[in-house]
Motif scaffolding. Sequence first.
Motif, PDB file in Angstrom:
ATOM      1  N   SER A  84       0.952  -1.033   0.007  1.00 32.50           N
ATOM      2  CA  SER A  84      -0.092   0.046   0.120  1.00 32.50           C
ATOM      3  C   SER A  84       0.828   1.309  -0.131  1.00 32.50           C
ATOM      4  O   SER A  84       0.466   2.270  -0.598  1.00 32.50           O
ATOM      5  CB  SER A  84      -0.907  -0.037   1.283  1.00 32.50           C
ATOM      6  OG  SER A  84      -1.723  -0.921   1.174  1.00 32.50           O
ATOM      7  N   VAL A  87       3.448   0.807  -3.893  1.00 30.78           N
ATOM      8  CA  VAL A  87       2.786   1.388  -4.974  1.00 30.78           C
ATOM      9  C   VAL A  87       2.709   2.781  -5.353  1.00 30.78           C
ATOM     10  O   VAL A  87       3.291   3.403  -6.486  1.00 30.78           O
ATOM     11  CB  VAL A  87       1.481   0.632  -5.255  1.00 30.78           C
ATOM     12  CG1 VAL A  87       0.790   1.006  -6.723  1.00 30.78           C
ATOM     13  CG2 VAL A  87       1.964  -0.873  -5.424  1.00 30.78           C
ATOM     14  N   PRO A  88       2.155   3.579  -4.409  1.00 32.72           N
ATOM     15  CA  PRO A  88       1.997   5.008  -4.679  1.00 32.72           C
ATOM     16  C   PRO A  88       3.417   5.771  -4.811  1.00 32.72           C
ATOM     17  O   PRO A  88       3.597   6.500  -5.473  1.00 32.72           O
ATOM     18  CB  PRO A  88       1.279   5.604  -3.399  1.00 32.72           C
ATOM     19  CG  PRO A  88       0.384   4.514  -2.892  1.00 32.72           C
ATOM     20  CD  PRO A  88       1.260   3.456  -3.299  1.00 32.72           C
ATOM     21  N   VAL A  91       4.952   5.081  -8.227  1.00 32.78           N
ATOM     22  CA  VAL A  91       4.287   5.674  -9.371  1.00 32.78           C
ATOM     23  C   VAL A  91       4.470   7.023  -9.260  1.00 32.78           C
ATOM     24  O   VAL A  91       4.947   7.850 -10.126  1.00 32.78           O
ATOM     25  CB  VAL A  91       2.905   5.251  -9.194  1.00 32.78           C
ATOM     26  CG1 VAL A  91       1.962   6.207 -10.085  1.00 32.78           C
ATOM     27  CG2 VAL A  91       2.729   3.820  -9.516  1.00 32.78           C
ATOM     28  N   PHE A  92       4.282   7.715  -7.862  1.00 32.40           N
ATOM     29  CA  PHE A  92       4.474   9.123  -7.902  1.00 32.40           C
ATOM     30  C   PHE A  92       5.795   9.859  -7.583  1.00 32.40           C
ATOM     31  O   PHE A  92       6.094  10.780  -7.881  1.00 32.40           O
ATOM     32  CB  PHE A  92       3.355   9.639  -6.709  1.00 32.40           C
ATOM     33  CG  PHE A  92       1.962   9.606  -7.267  1.00 32.40           C
ATOM     34  CD1 PHE A  92       1.268   9.991  -8.148  1.00 32.40           C
ATOM     35  CD2 PHE A  92       1.314   8.506  -6.471  1.00 32.40           C
ATOM     36  CE1 PHE A  92       0.198   9.859  -8.516  1.00 32.40           C
ATOM     37  CE2 PHE A  92      -0.108   8.386  -6.736  1.00 32.40           C
ATOM     38  CZ  PHE A  92      -0.774   8.928  -7.785  1.00 32.40           C
ATOM     39  N   TYR A  93       6.684   8.834  -6.661  1.00 26.64           N
ATOM     40  CA  TYR A  93       7.984   9.474  -6.431  1.00 26.64           C
ATOM     41  C   TYR A  93       8.832   9.132  -7.386  1.00 26.64           C
ATOM     42  O   TYR A  93       9.804   9.863  -7.865  1.00 26.64           O
ATOM     43  CB  TYR A  93       8.282   9.117  -5.003  1.00 26.64           C
ATOM     44  CG  TYR A  93       9.587   9.719  -4.534  1.00 26.64           C
ATOM     45  CD1 TYR A  93       9.719  10.945  -4.011  1.00 26.64           C
ATOM     46  CD2 TYR A  93      10.548   9.088  -4.490  1.00 26.64           C
ATOM     47  CE1 TYR A  93      10.518  11.792  -3.498  1.00 26.64           C
ATOM     48  CE2 TYR A  93      11.889   9.523  -3.964  1.00 26.64           C
ATOM     49  CZ  TYR A  93      11.967  10.905  -3.333  1.00 26.64           C
ATOM     50  OH  TYR A  93      13.146  11.639  -3.282  1.00 26.64           O
ATOM     51  N   LEU A  98       2.227   2.802 -13.721  1.00 27.61           N
ATOM     52  CA  LEU A  98       1.152   2.059 -12.817  1.00 27.61           C
ATOM     53  C   LEU A  98       0.912   0.682 -13.729  1.00 27.61           C
ATOM     54  O   LEU A  98       0.361   0.977 -14.820  1.00 27.61           O
ATOM     55  CB  LEU A  98       0.011   2.959 -12.434  1.00 27.61           C
ATOM     56  CG  LEU A  98      -1.376   2.115 -11.705  1.00 27.61           C
ATOM     57  CD1 LEU A  98      -0.673   1.699 -10.347  1.00 27.61           C
ATOM     58  CD2 LEU A  98      -2.187   3.330 -11.604  1.00 27.61           C
ATOM     59  N   TYR A 102       0.318  -4.561 -10.267  1.00 26.12           N
ATOM     60  CA  TYR A 102      -0.119  -4.256  -8.844  1.00 26.12           C
ATOM     61  C   TYR A 102      -1.236  -4.493  -8.441  1.00 26.12           C
ATOM     62  O   TYR A 102      -1.481  -5.072  -7.130  1.00 26.12           O
ATOM     63  CB  TYR A 102       0.178  -2.600  -8.831  1.00 26.12           C
ATOM     64  CG  TYR A 102       1.679  -2.000  -8.900  1.00 26.12           C
ATOM     65  CD1 TYR A 102       2.557  -2.728  -8.178  1.00 26.12           C
ATOM     66  CD2 TYR A 102       1.828  -1.271  -9.743  1.00 26.12           C
ATOM     67  CE1 TYR A 102       3.910  -1.905  -8.363  1.00 26.12           C
ATOM     68  CE2 TYR A 102       3.213  -0.690  -9.824  1.00 26.12           C
ATOM     69  CZ  TYR A 102       4.159  -1.182  -8.995  1.00 26.12           C
ATOM     70  OH  TYR A 102       5.412  -0.654  -9.501  1.00 26.12           O
TER      71      TYR A 102
END
Length: 120
Positions: A84, A87-88, A91-93, A98, A102
């Motif tokens: 949890s 994954v963000p 993708v974001f950092y 995506l 996943y």
Amino acid sequence: MQFLQSLPVSAQTIGLLLLSNVFMTFAWYGHLKNLATSPWYVAALISWGIALFEYLLQVPGNRIGFTQFSVGQLKIMQEVITLSVFVPFAVFYLNEPLKLDYLWAALCMVGAVYFIFRSA
């Protein structure tokens, strides 16, 4: 600290493990973006410093959780939290795409949660 103790054991455990996982993820993978041109040993030392904060949250989280959960339940809980957070972060950092993989991994984790908690 008083606020934390007023929460149910499950909330204390999940909250501490979630926060520890943020530090863990940065310790393990943040150097790939921020320290890519630094020597590996510089990245390792900085990662160890970040990981200290992970352990300062993870150890009490597991100790609190162990009053209510089995070791297997704590481990699966940790893995779900890891996915949890990861994954963000990826993708974001780290600007990773995506992928549907996943989702499949998350569904496998749902199965793991079901099997480890079904006898509780």
